[in-house]
Structures are given as structure tokens and as C-alpha cells.
Scaffold this motif. Structure first.
Motif, mmCIF file in Angstrom:
data_model
loop_
_atom_site.group_PDB
_atom_site.id
_atom_site.type_symbol
_atom_site.label_atom_id
_atom_site.label_comp_id
_atom_site.label_asym_id
_atom_site.label_seq_id
_atom_site.Cartn_x
_atom_site.Cartn_y
_atom_site.Cartn_z
ATOM 1 N N LYS A 4 0.856 -1.195 0.000
ATOM 2 C CA LYS A 4 0.000 0.000 0.000
ATOM 3 C C LYS A 4 0.890 1.242 0.000
ATOM 4 O O LYS A 4 1.045 1.934 1.003
ATOM 5 N N LEU A 6 0.452 4.100 -1.366
ATOM 6 C CA LEU A 6 -0.271 5.366 -1.210
ATOM 7 C C LEU A 6 -1.239 5.320 -0.031
ATOM 8 O O LEU A 6 -2.214 6.073 0.000
ATOM 9 N N GLU A 7 -0.959 4.458 0.923
ATOM 10 C CA GLU A 7 -1.832 4.387 2.092
ATOM 11 C C GLU A 7 -1.926 5.765 2.752
ATOM 12 O O GLU A 7 -0.920 6.446 2.956
ATOM 13 N N ILE A 9 -3.548 8.272 1.351
ATOM 14 C CA ILE A 9 -3.926 9.230 0.304
ATOM 15 C C ILE A 9 -5.399 9.031 -0.043
ATOM 16 O O ILE A 9 -5.842 7.916 -0.312
ATOM 17 N N LEU A 27 -4.317 4.543 -8.913
ATOM 18 C CA LEU A 27 -4.055 5.044 -7.564
ATOM 19 C C LEU A 27 -4.600 4.088 -6.508
ATOM 20 O O LEU A 27 -3.980 3.882 -5.458
ATOM 21 N N TYR A 30 -2.358 1.222 -6.037
ATOM 22 C CA TYR A 30 -1.172 1.613 -5.285
ATOM 23 C C TYR A 30 -1.474 1.913 -3.817
ATOM 24 O O TYR A 30 -0.585 2.310 -3.067
ATOM 25 N N ALA A 32 -4.234 3.896 -2.506
ATOM 26 C CA ALA A 32 -5.039 5.061 -2.138
ATOM 27 C C ALA A 32 -6.474 4.646 -1.824
ATOM 28 O O ALA A 32 -6.974 3.637 -2.327
ATOM 29 N N ASP A 96 -7.025 14.386 -0.814
ATOM 30 C CA ASP A 96 -5.705 14.757 -1.322
ATOM 31 C C ASP A 96 -5.759 14.995 -2.825
ATOM 32 O O ASP A 96 -5.026 15.829 -3.355
ATOM 33 N N LEU A 190 0.924 11.859 -9.022
ATOM 34 C CA LEU A 190 1.979 11.436 -8.098
ATOM 35 C C LEU A 190 3.074 12.488 -8.000
ATOM 36 O O LEU A 190 3.592 12.761 -6.908
ATOM 37 N N LEU A 193 1.815 15.293 -5.838
ATOM 38 C CA LEU A 193 1.797 14.914 -4.423
ATOM 39 C C LEU A 193 3.202 15.001 -3.824
ATOM 40 O O LEU A 193 3.367 15.409 -2.666
#
Length: 393
Positions: A4, A6-7, A9, A27, A30, A32, A96, A190, A193
Motif C-alpha cells: 500500500k 499510497l496508504e 492518500i 491510484l 497503489y 489510495a 488529497d 503522483l 503529491l
């Protein structure tokens, strides 16, 4: 489940059809947390783009929709209503990322454009996906992948060359302008971010299908800009490399993708005519491209002497790039595709294609199946009313 990355996000996905949802699914894979906002009653247009269907009765959903919406929670919201606008704003304050693919200026009518939402959430990365971009003479036009492939030049270089049977411009077999725009959008999100981690400020990303399609012309565009010649359709042949095309075999077809002079020498030797590669007319790729018209027919005659399987067995162990042309059953039965685990089942049994990315050997993969319309709506609305903030999963 995969890593994870993008945990933490939070992504608010107001997009529909393919380019925006594809970015949202990337996303989600990945790691999110993606909440998909859909129209009450109908939802994403692609829910009805069947057959084929998955499920039965009112719960059935088109396979097309399933391909781009893994890992999301669904809530039905009417953004034309004051209540709906308030819900979206409530979610956007703690998001986000926001993805949308409405017509230029449409969300401004409801105070859901970047200018309005960024005042309430300066850290918001807001990605607008449209056919032609946020400005310019075509900004207000609807953008569909097929039309973009045409306008963006891809169809002019795709299809059989003029004068051959079936010679007309062709679109690619999948919606590549949409898909590449989705991938570009995901990478831009990305990047924004990462920048936000330094500056604390979000960005407005303008992702246009036409811009992406023009960028995707790659070597064809560069050939034109540098060489000044308009590229034409060449069927399965390559404009810059010979032999690099489909050849008929004794029982079917084979892709031959000879990319350098050493490969060409091995190719000729294995085919039984090593002297051809030593001929100064054909020894270099430049010479082969210049004499394509005389060389390719000679190779085509060789290729008819063996079956596809026989040529493959001869070329593959000797580092001559080649490939049989597989239909979809063969693709998913291919030993490498099977080994890599590209066919998966979601938690509810939905058959899907996995994300192609692995991190330290683990495949990135969202843990939620594509949602039913408003599947999470009641829980999300209750959490928003109770807690006021972004609803936890």
C-alpha cells in the motif's frame, strides 16, 4: 494484497467512462482510498456498456465498467442539488486528490471547480481530464477516444498502406488515447503529491486526450518534425526498421522484430541464407530500410517454408525476436502470463486483469472489487453526517 504505497492518500473520483477512472484505479491499486461519485440511478456510463455482463438482473454490470473501477467505494450524488454539492465539498475538504472529466466550466456552476475547492483545501491536487484541454478553440468540444485517435494523427499511421486490400485508416483495438491519458494523469498526480510534500500546496492538472495522443506519436512525430516527410500507413511494417513486421507462414502468421544488424545476421543464417546478411546492400538497417521493396518479398518467400511453431522453435532459442499472434484465449493461457498471475479474481469472484506493476516482488492490487452503484453510499453518508470528515474504510 499488494503493498500500500499510497496508504493514507484520499482520492475523490468524479470521473466516468475510461481515462479518469483508469487513473483512479491505478491510484487505488497503489493503496489510495478512492471514493467514486456517480449519478443517481444510472452511475458511470460504462455500467451499461454491455454485453458481456457480470452478475444477474438489477445487479448486473458491464465488463467494460469492471475493467477500470477496482478498489473504489461508490456513492451516488446528484451534484445539481444543493445537498449533493455540499456532500462533494465535504469530501473535497479532506481529499488529497480530486479527479474529474466534466466539460470545461461545468463544475464551476456548482462551485466545484479547482478555484473554489482549492480555497477550502489548498493542498488539493485537482486533475481535470478533457478531450481538448482547459483552453483553446476546441476546449468546449466533447472528446471521445475514437475522434482523438483520428484528430491526433494515430489513425493516419495505422492500417494497411494505400493500394492494398482493406486499406483505410484504422483505430487501435483498445481506447489508447483514454488509457494513456489515464496513465499520464496518474503520473502527474503522483508528481504533484511529491511536490506538495515540499511546498504544502496542491496543483491543478490539465490532462487532455489530444495532447496525450500527439505526444504518443513518439518516433512518428519526431520523424516528421526532423525529416519533413508525412508518414503514411504501412500495415504491420515499421517505418524505421526492416525486417520488423508480420509474415505469413506455412500455417498462419508470425511477427518478426529484428532490431539490429546482429539479429539480422542470425535470422538469415537460421533461415538458410547467411549470405544475404553479408550483402552490403542489406548488412545495415539503413540499407534494409532503403531497399525494403526488394528485401521483404525475399524474406516473405522464406517464411512460407515452415509453420509458425517451427519458426518460433528455431528463432526464440537463438535470440531472434519473434512472436505468434495470439487471440485472447491464447494470451491468458500463455505460460508467462500464467506465471506472472495477470488473470485474477476480485474478492467477489469477478474475473479481472491485474495491475502490471510489482514492487519488491509484490504486485500492486487494490483489495476492493469494482463497486455496485451506491454500494457504499449509505455508510458514507452516515459517516459524513456523524463525523463530518473523510469516512474511514
Amino acid at each position: 494484497m499488494g503493498p500500500k504505497l499510497l496508504e493514507g492518500i484520499r482520492v475523490l473520483d468524479l470521473s466516468r467512462v475510461l481515462a479518469g477512472p483508469w487513473a483512479g484505479q491505478v491510484l487505488a491499486d497503489y493503496g489510495a482510498d478512492v471514493i467514486k461519485v456517480e449519478r443517481p440511478g444510472a452511475g458511470d456510463d460504462t455500467r451499461g456498456w454491455g454485453p458481456p455482463w457480470w452478475g444477474e438482473g438489477e445487479d448486473r454490470v458491464a465488463a467494460y465498467y469492471l475493467s477500470a473501477n477496482r478498489g473504489k467505494r461508490s456513492i451516488a450524488i446528484d451534484i445539481a442539488s444543493a445537498e449533493g454539492v455540499a456532500l462533494v465539498k465535504q469530501l473535497a475538504r479532506e481529499a488529497d486528490v480530486l479527479l474529474e472529466n466534466y466539460k470545461v466550466g461545468q463544475l464551476a456552476k456548482y462551485g466545484l471547480d479547482y478555484a473554489a475547492l482549492s480555497r477550502e483545501n489548498p493542498k488539493l491536487v485537482y486533475c481535470s481530464v478533457t478531450g481538448y484541454g482547459q483552453d483553446g478553440p476546441y476546449a468546449a468540444a466533447a472528446g471521445y477516444d475514437f475522434a482523438i485517435q483520428a484528430t491526433g494523427g494515430l489513425m493516419s499511421v495505422t492500417g494497411e498502406k494505400d493500394g492494398t486490400p482493406g486499406s483505410e485508416p484504422q483505430k487501435v483495438g483498445v481506447a489508447v488515447a483514454d488509457l494513456f491519458t489515464g496513465m499520464y494523469a496518474a503520473s502527474a498526480i503522483l508528481a504533484a503529491l511529491i511536490e506538495r510534500g515540499r511546498t504544502g500546496q496542491g496543483r491543478h492538472i490539465d490532462a487532455a486526450l489530444l495532447d496525450t495522443q500527439v505526444a504518443m506519436l513518439a518516433n512518428q512525430a519526431s520523424n516528421y518534425l526532423v525529416g519533413g516527410k508525412t508518414p503514411k500507413r504501412m500495415g504491420n511494417a515499421h517505418v524505421n526498421i526492416v525486417p520488423y513486421q508480420v509474415f505469413a507462414t506455412k500455417d498462419g502468421h508470425l511477427v518478426v522484430a529484428v532490431g539490429n544488424d546482429g539479429q539480422f545476421a542470425r535470422f538469415c543464417a537460421l533461415a538458410g541464407d547467411a549470405g544475404l546478411a553479408q550483402d552490403p546492400r542489406y548488412a545495415t538497417n539503413e540499407g534494409r530500410v532503403e531497399r525494403r521493396g526488394e528485401l521483404v518479398p525475399a524474406i516473405a518467400a522464406w517464411m512460407l517454408e515452415r509453420t509458425t511453431a517451427e519458426w518460433t522453435a528455431l528463432f526464440e532459442p537463438n535470440a531472434v525476436p519473434c512472436a505468434p499472434i495470439l487471440e485472447l484465449p491464447g494470451v491468458f493461457e500463455h505460460p508467462q502470463v500464467v506465471h506472472r498471475g495477470m488473470q485474477i479474481e476480485a474478492a467477489n469472484g469477478t474475473p479481472m486483469v491485474a495491475s502490471p506493476m510489482r514492487f519488491d516482488g509484490q504486485r500492486a492490487l487494490a483489495d476492493l472489487p469494482p463497486p455496485q452503484l451506491d454500494e457504499h453510499g449509505d455508510a458514507l453518508r452516515a459517516a459524513l453526517a456523524r463525523d463530518g470528515g473523510w469516512p474511514s474504510r
